[in-house]
Design a protein around this motif. Sequence first.
Motif, PDB file in Angstrom:
ATOM      1  N   TRP A 397       5.750 -16.082 -36.474  1.00  0.00           N
ATOM      2  CA  TRP A 397       6.028 -16.902 -37.664  1.00  0.00           C
ATOM      3  C   TRP A 397       7.507 -17.299 -37.719  1.00  0.00           C
ATOM      4  O   TRP A 397       7.850 -18.464 -37.935  1.00  0.00           O
ATOM      5  CB  TRP A 397       5.636 -16.117 -38.920  1.00  0.00           C
ATOM      6  CG  TRP A 397       5.581 -16.968 -40.163  1.00  0.00           C
ATOM      7  CD1 TRP A 397       5.872 -18.300 -40.271  1.00  0.00           C
ATOM      8  CD2 TRP A 397       5.199 -16.541 -41.480  1.00  0.00           C
ATOM      9  NE1 TRP A 397       5.693 -18.740 -41.559  1.00  0.00           N
ATOM     10  CE2 TRP A 397       5.283 -17.683 -42.326  1.00  0.00           C
ATOM     11  CE3 TRP A 397       4.806 -15.338 -42.012  1.00  0.00           C
ATOM     12  CZ2 TRP A 397       4.989 -17.615 -43.684  1.00  0.00           C
ATOM     13  CZ3 TRP A 397       4.500 -15.271 -43.368  1.00  0.00           C
ATOM     14  CH2 TRP A 397       4.590 -16.397 -44.191  1.00  0.00           C
ATOM     15  N   LEU A 398       8.402 -16.347 -37.477  1.00  0.00           N
ATOM     16  CA  LEU A 398       9.832 -16.630 -37.537  1.00  0.00           C
ATOM     17  C   LEU A 398      10.278 -17.572 -36.422  1.00  0.00           C
ATOM     18  O   LEU A 398      11.119 -18.456 -36.640  1.00  0.00           O
ATOM     19  CB  LEU A 398      10.621 -15.320 -37.459  1.00  0.00           C
ATOM     20  CG  LEU A 398      10.507 -14.399 -38.679  1.00  0.00           C
ATOM     21  CD1 LEU A 398      11.233 -13.086 -38.435  1.00  0.00           C
ATOM     22  CD2 LEU A 398      11.067 -15.078 -39.919  1.00  0.00           C
ATOM     23  N   VAL A 399       9.730 -17.397 -35.232  1.00  0.00           N
ATOM     24  CA  VAL A 399      10.093 -18.290 -34.123  1.00  0.00           C
ATOM     25  C   VAL A 399       9.660 -19.720 -34.421  1.00  0.00           C
ATOM     26  O   VAL A 399      10.426 -20.676 -34.218  1.00  0.00           O
ATOM     27  CB  VAL A 399       9.470 -17.784 -32.806  1.00  0.00           C
ATOM     28  CG1 VAL A 399       9.570 -18.850 -31.713  1.00  0.00           C
ATOM     29  CG2 VAL A 399      10.158 -16.513 -32.349  1.00  0.00           C
ATOM     30  N   ASN A 400       8.431 -19.870 -34.913  1.00  0.00           N
ATOM     31  CA  ASN A 400       7.958 -21.208 -35.261  1.00  0.00           C
ATOM     32  C   ASN A 400       8.749 -21.807 -36.418  1.00  0.00           C
ATOM     33  O   ASN A 400       8.967 -23.025 -36.471  1.00  0.00           O
ATOM     34  CB  ASN A 400       6.469 -21.160 -35.615  1.00  0.00           C
ATOM     35  CG  ASN A 400       5.586 -21.011 -34.394  1.00  0.00           C
ATOM     36  OD1 ASN A 400       5.640 -21.816 -33.476  1.00  0.00           O
ATOM     37  ND2 ASN A 400       4.774 -19.981 -34.360  1.00  0.00           N
ATOM     38  N   PHE A 401       9.193 -20.958 -37.342  1.00  0.00           N
ATOM     39  CA  PHE A 401      10.026 -21.460 -38.439  1.00  0.00           C
ATOM     40  C   PHE A 401      11.374 -21.949 -37.914  1.00  0.00           C
ATOM     41  O   PHE A 401      11.887 -22.979 -38.371  1.00  0.00           O
ATOM     42  CB  PHE A 401      10.235 -20.368 -39.482  1.00  0.00           C
ATOM     43  CG  PHE A 401      11.146 -20.784 -40.604  1.00  0.00           C
ATOM     44  CD1 PHE A 401      10.667 -21.555 -41.656  1.00  0.00           C
ATOM     45  CD2 PHE A 401      12.490 -20.425 -40.607  1.00  0.00           C
ATOM     46  CE1 PHE A 401      11.499 -21.955 -42.685  1.00  0.00           C
ATOM     47  CE2 PHE A 401      13.331 -20.825 -41.628  1.00  0.00           C
ATOM     48  CZ  PHE A 401      12.836 -21.587 -42.669  1.00  0.00           C
ATOM     49  N   ALA A 402      11.963 -21.215 -36.970  1.00  0.00           N
ATOM     50  CA  ALA A 402      13.242 -21.640 -36.402  1.00  0.00           C
ATOM     51  C   ALA A 402      13.108 -22.989 -35.703  1.00  0.00           C
ATOM     52  O   ALA A 402      13.977 -23.863 -35.821  1.00  0.00           O
ATOM     53  CB  ALA A 402      13.754 -20.579 -35.425  1.00  0.00           C
ATOM     54  N   ILE A 403      11.996 -23.173 -34.980  1.00  0.00           N
ATOM     55  CA  ILE A 403      11.760 -24.453 -34.315  1.00  0.00           C
ATOM     56  C   ILE A 403      11.536 -25.557 -35.345  1.00  0.00           C
ATOM     57  O   ILE A 403      12.053 -26.676 -35.209  1.00  0.00           O
ATOM     58  CB  ILE A 403      10.548 -24.332 -33.368  1.00  0.00           C
ATOM     59  CG1 ILE A 403      10.862 -23.341 -32.243  1.00  0.00           C
ATOM     60  CG2 ILE A 403      10.180 -25.689 -32.781  1.00  0.00           C
ATOM     61  CD1 ILE A 403       9.679 -23.035 -31.352  1.00  0.00           C
TER      62      ILE A 403
END
Length: 650
Positions: A397-403
């Motif tokens: 979730w956090l990685v996709n949010f950063a992207i």
Amino acid sequence: IICCVIFIVVILGYIALGVVAWVHGDPRKVIYPTDSYGQFCGQRDTLNENKTILFYFNILKCASPVVLINLQCPTTQVSENASYRYRPDQWNYFRQFCKPGFNNPRKVFLKRCFPDFSTKNGVLTVANQTTFKDGRGKTRNVTDLREAANGINNVLDARSVGMKIFEDYAISWYWILIGLFIAMMLSLLFLVLLRFTAGVLFWIFIFGVIGIIGYGIWHCYWEYDHLKGIPGSDLTVYDIGFQTDFKVYLQLRQTWLAFMIILCGVEVIIILMLIFLRNRIRIAIALLKEGSRAIGYIMSTLFYPIVTFLLIAICISYWAVTAVFLATSGEPVYKVMANQTLCKYANLTCDPETFNTTNVTKLCPGAQCTFAFYGGESLYHKYIFIFQLANAFVFLWLVNFAIALGQCTLAGAFASYYWAYRKPADIPLWPLFSSFGRAIRYHTGSLAFGALILAIVQLIRVILEYLDHKLKGTQNSFTRFLLCCLKCCFWCLEKFLKFINRNAYIMIAIYGKNFCTSAKEAFFLLMRNVVRVAVLDKVTDFLLFLGKILVAGGVGVLAFFFFTQRIPVFAQEVPMLNYYWVPLLTVIIGSYLVAHGFFSVYAMCVDTLFLCFCEDLERNDGSTAKPYFMSASLHRILGKKKLSPKKAAG
């Protein structure tokens, strides 16, 4: 707003999970070896503080993948200088392989001692010995030991290669950085040149493809005519049947006729597409040039991928550390290790404090209560798997949010360029910083919602991969087929969601609406311009792929000539390497990633300008009240007349 609140709560919970894992976990359980009593080797405030190397009593029992996974072998394990716990004959057997100074018969890997094999006069030896006695006094051959420790020695050999690779990096790192800097400059140069050469590069490629296909048609006709009159060439494929040697088919005129017909069809399709899509191709090329111009005005956007990289690096580091602490949060579990295969207590859990008072040693002579692994029966340890699953999910979730944050920020910056009527006068002073602030302040919930949907699909894909790995050895064909279909479907779903999310973030950056509304409007806007989308996508993909290959290939060739000392001017500067391909491959892969980082910004710019262009066409009509915001080149292609700023203002 609800999703924003949930997202913040989940982050706080994720921090709490990390704290709990940190309190209960102990990474030393992974880093440092433990003896049969669960004591760390070479650690302060332990019984084995001065005993740094772990010895395996009977390494013949270590011929198992478990040794390479967690180095926990089902045999007695002792720390160096711990002979007081065992009989002298047992210790002498063990020390014959691991005693320092005895013709260097040992290798140490991860603070564990293993035999060092060598071949003398064609005979395999350890410490100049070809036989040895095991713990029971039986004479054994060194070959038996070699078979038992073969996998471990392969790891040791790999460690030797790894050390050489590390040395190469240590003495060539600054040259690698120079190569990556050259790649960065070439990427910037390519993006600048796209403003002037995008159309030329594309049409060169198109006419090159047409020419190659035309040559293929001529060659097929020549082969077809050349085989005329040759016996057997007029046979059909049906006459000769299926042949394993495919050269047989090339001796038939029918084969070359089929090839010629197929190539003619492809040639006609390409020419017709160019005729009917020429205007859309010109729009795509104009948007590519406009993207290069926009990046020229907002150069700071080229370096925003560094922010995304740092955010993702933080997420990966936190996930990895939390996963390690969770995996090492168990208590020592001891099990009965018996020499007798018929002992009914073997592999059962036991308590080393009370083991000698039980009747196990009477029923199974020689049995010991030895350390097995880390686990436990408490409520916390029972939910370790759930915690690990939650750790993986929040990480995704956090990685996709950063992207998503990066895409929305870039889209907002480039949208501010497009909707500036007088460029660059009407562009905001700090477009990238302003867009980042808007994304964080107003769109966190929308970005988190889009990232959540994608993270759920990715987690399902991870679970499917795990199930596929577990069921790989089964013979149930239907289960394997079902898993294959599910993996394919969710892969397609993930690709579709990434496409939808990307365009939804652009609409969020333009209008500031929520995720679902933006995704719906972006989807229908793209469907109303589906042909333009397809043309622009393929033209952009081709030019950016060409740029990546040119950058990586050019820097790679330069690095090859440098590291192989084929450039006389720098011959004295080349470091002495064990493997010249180590820095060479690093430079090539790194150059490709650098180019990909720069070109991903360019691709985002083109996608944003395209959606703004489509919105501009639908919202405005070129009148005084609704003037177009598109560039002059796009106006000329569309055959529309742009109003002057004075008239537009009036």
